[in-house]
Design a protein around this motif. Structure first.
Motif, mmCIF file in Angstrom:
data_model
loop_
_atom_site.group_PDB
_atom_site.id
_atom_site.type_symbol
_atom_site.label_atom_id
_atom_site.label_comp_id
_atom_site.label_asym_id
_atom_site.label_seq_id
_atom_site.Cartn_x
_atom_site.Cartn_y
_atom_site.Cartn_z
ATOM 1 N N SER A 55 -46.523 12.341 15.596
ATOM 2 C CA SER A 55 -47.290 13.101 16.444
ATOM 3 C C SER A 55 -48.861 12.994 16.010
ATOM 4 C CB SER A 55 -46.913 14.651 16.346
ATOM 5 O OG SER A 55 -45.629 14.705 16.737
ATOM 6 N N LEU A 56 -49.260 13.020 14.960
ATOM 7 C CA LEU A 56 -50.462 13.178 14.340
ATOM 8 C C LEU A 56 -51.174 11.740 14.604
ATOM 9 C CD1 LEU A 56 -53.309 14.055 12.778
ATOM 10 C CD2 LEU A 56 -52.016 13.125 10.840
ATOM 11 N N PHE A 57 -50.655 10.566 14.416
ATOM 12 C CA PHE A 57 -50.730 9.177 14.863
ATOM 13 C C PHE A 57 -51.159 9.038 16.449
ATOM 14 C CE2 PHE A 57 -50.299 4.963 16.659
ATOM 15 C CZ PHE A 57 -50.789 4.139 15.802
ATOM 16 N N SER A 58 -50.383 9.709 17.385
ATOM 17 C CA SER A 58 -50.446 9.669 18.848
ATOM 18 C C SER A 58 -51.676 10.591 19.077
ATOM 19 C CB SER A 58 -49.058 10.338 19.564
ATOM 20 O OG SER A 58 -48.312 9.508 19.156
ATOM 21 N N VAL A 60 -54.563 11.064 17.305
ATOM 22 C CA VAL A 60 -55.714 10.218 16.803
ATOM 23 C C VAL A 60 -55.936 9.123 17.850
ATOM 24 C CG1 VAL A 60 -56.730 8.950 15.007
ATOM 25 C CG2 VAL A 60 -55.522 11.291 14.435
ATOM 26 N N SER A 61 -54.808 8.622 18.154
ATOM 27 C CA SER A 61 -55.020 7.277 18.900
ATOM 28 C C SER A 61 -55.369 7.633 20.574
ATOM 29 C CB SER A 61 -53.571 6.621 19.136
ATOM 30 O OG SER A 61 -53.535 5.483 20.154
ATOM 31 N N HIS A 62 -54.921 8.577 20.993
ATOM 32 C CA HIS A 62 -55.136 8.986 22.369
ATOM 33 C C HIS A 62 -56.744 9.457 22.261
ATOM 34 C CE1 HIS A 62 -51.032 8.724 23.470
ATOM 35 N NE2 HIS A 62 -51.263 8.552 24.666
ATOM 36 N N GLN A 63 -57.212 10.304 21.215
ATOM 37 C CA GLN A 63 -58.769 10.542 21.205
ATOM 38 C C GLN A 63 -59.600 9.372 21.188
ATOM 39 O OE1 GLN A 63 -59.877 12.839 18.024
ATOM 40 N NE2 GLN A 63 -61.270 14.056 19.186
ATOM 41 N N ALA A 64 -58.996 8.400 20.349
ATOM 42 C CA ALA A 64 -60.009 7.219 20.120
ATOM 43 C C ALA A 64 -59.873 6.317 21.526
ATOM 44 C CB ALA A 64 -59.466 6.265 18.918
ATOM 45 N N CYS A 65 -58.972 6.462 22.332
ATOM 46 C CA CYS A 65 -58.713 5.826 23.588
ATOM 47 C C CYS A 65 -59.654 6.398 24.637
ATOM 48 C CB CYS A 65 -57.392 5.590 24.099
ATOM 49 S SG CYS A 65 -56.492 4.319 23.238
ATOM 50 N N GLU A 66 -59.653 7.828 24.562
ATOM 51 C CA GLU A 66 -60.611 8.480 25.493
ATOM 52 C C GLU A 66 -62.103 8.203 25.048
ATOM 53 O OE1 GLU A 66 -59.734 12.511 25.291
ATOM 54 O OE2 GLU A 66 -57.782 12.321 26.221
#
Length: 238
Positions: A55-58, A60-66
């Motif tokens: 869940s933490l990985f997801s 962080v990843s989605h925030q980086a993509c934004e």
């Protein structure tokens, strides 16, 4: 592990790794190497485990993509197996933990069935192949179960967003056990060759010769139908 510094040395040596690094650029003003001591790292890792590493990985990843304007409209899902050597004990139910992955024999995608393995699931963006979600499974977990759980999770996630999203996966996604969730998603997949209706449409297309030509080597036909109570568009290519 690499983010913590020395990947093959004790956590107590992490402050040494960060001593000569520009901490104000990597993190922010006021952060120094001594903050990365084993007590702080240990408490942080415990919190990550309690929250859920996947869940933490997801998040962080989605925030980086934004932040980087990565287009996540199309998401590609697949699994692979990682073969491991060594002797792995089987834990009893009393000693088990919900985060424990059981290393065991299963279908080996690495063609090494004599070795125990774990199964890794990953979903990436079509734009740049950025990992959006990653989860590890027991070595004998079937792809149909992995894809069903991921489809269910995506349905819950899409309830909170208005942006279009398309799930791309291989034929293991298209299964009657997944129909409940596939009916709520927009997906692109291969059809399993075991579906009789697909073979019927191909036979009819070959007999009628009503193909749309792409070039000298490729042609296709399109069929609009309902299967597993889901309106779909099937494309037969040849």
């Amino acid at each position: 592990m690499n983010g913590l510094g020395f990947s093959s040395r004790p956590l107590s040596l992490s402050p040494q790794f960060f001593t000569n690094l520009p901490m104000e650029h990597l993190f922010r003003e006021g952060v120094n190497a001594s903050h990365f001591n084993r007590h702080k790292l240990g408490r942080t890792l415990d919190q990550c485990a309690d929250f859920g590493c996947e869940s933490l990985f997801s998040l962080v990843s989605h925030q980086a993509c934004e932040l980087e304007a990565v287009d996540c409209t199309f998401k590609s899902l697949d699994t692979t197996s990682h073969s491991l050597t060594g002797d792995y004990a089987v834990h009893s139910d009393e000693d088990s933990d919900e985060h424990v992955i059981h290393i065991t024999h299963g279908y080996s995608k690495a063609d090494r069935p004599y070795l125990k393995q774990v199964v890794q699931e990953m979903i990436v963006s079509q734009d740049g192949g950025i990992p959006l979600a990653c989860e590890n499974w027991d070595g004998n977990t079937a792809d149909t179960k992995v894809f069903k759980d991921r489809a269910k999770a995506l349905v819950e996630m899409l309830k909170n967003t208005k942006q279009p999203s398309y799930l791309v996966a291989d034929c293991k996604l298209y299964h009657k056990e997944n129909a409940e969730f596939l009916s709520q998603l927009t997906f692109i997949t291969l059809l399993p060759s075991t579906i009789k209706l697909e073979n019927t449409h191909i036979t009819q297309a070959l007999a009628a010769q009503q193909w749309q030509k792409i070039d000298d080597n490729y042609q296709y036909t399109v069929n609009h139908l309902e299967h597993m109570e889901i309106p779909q568009r099937w494309i037969n290519a040849g």
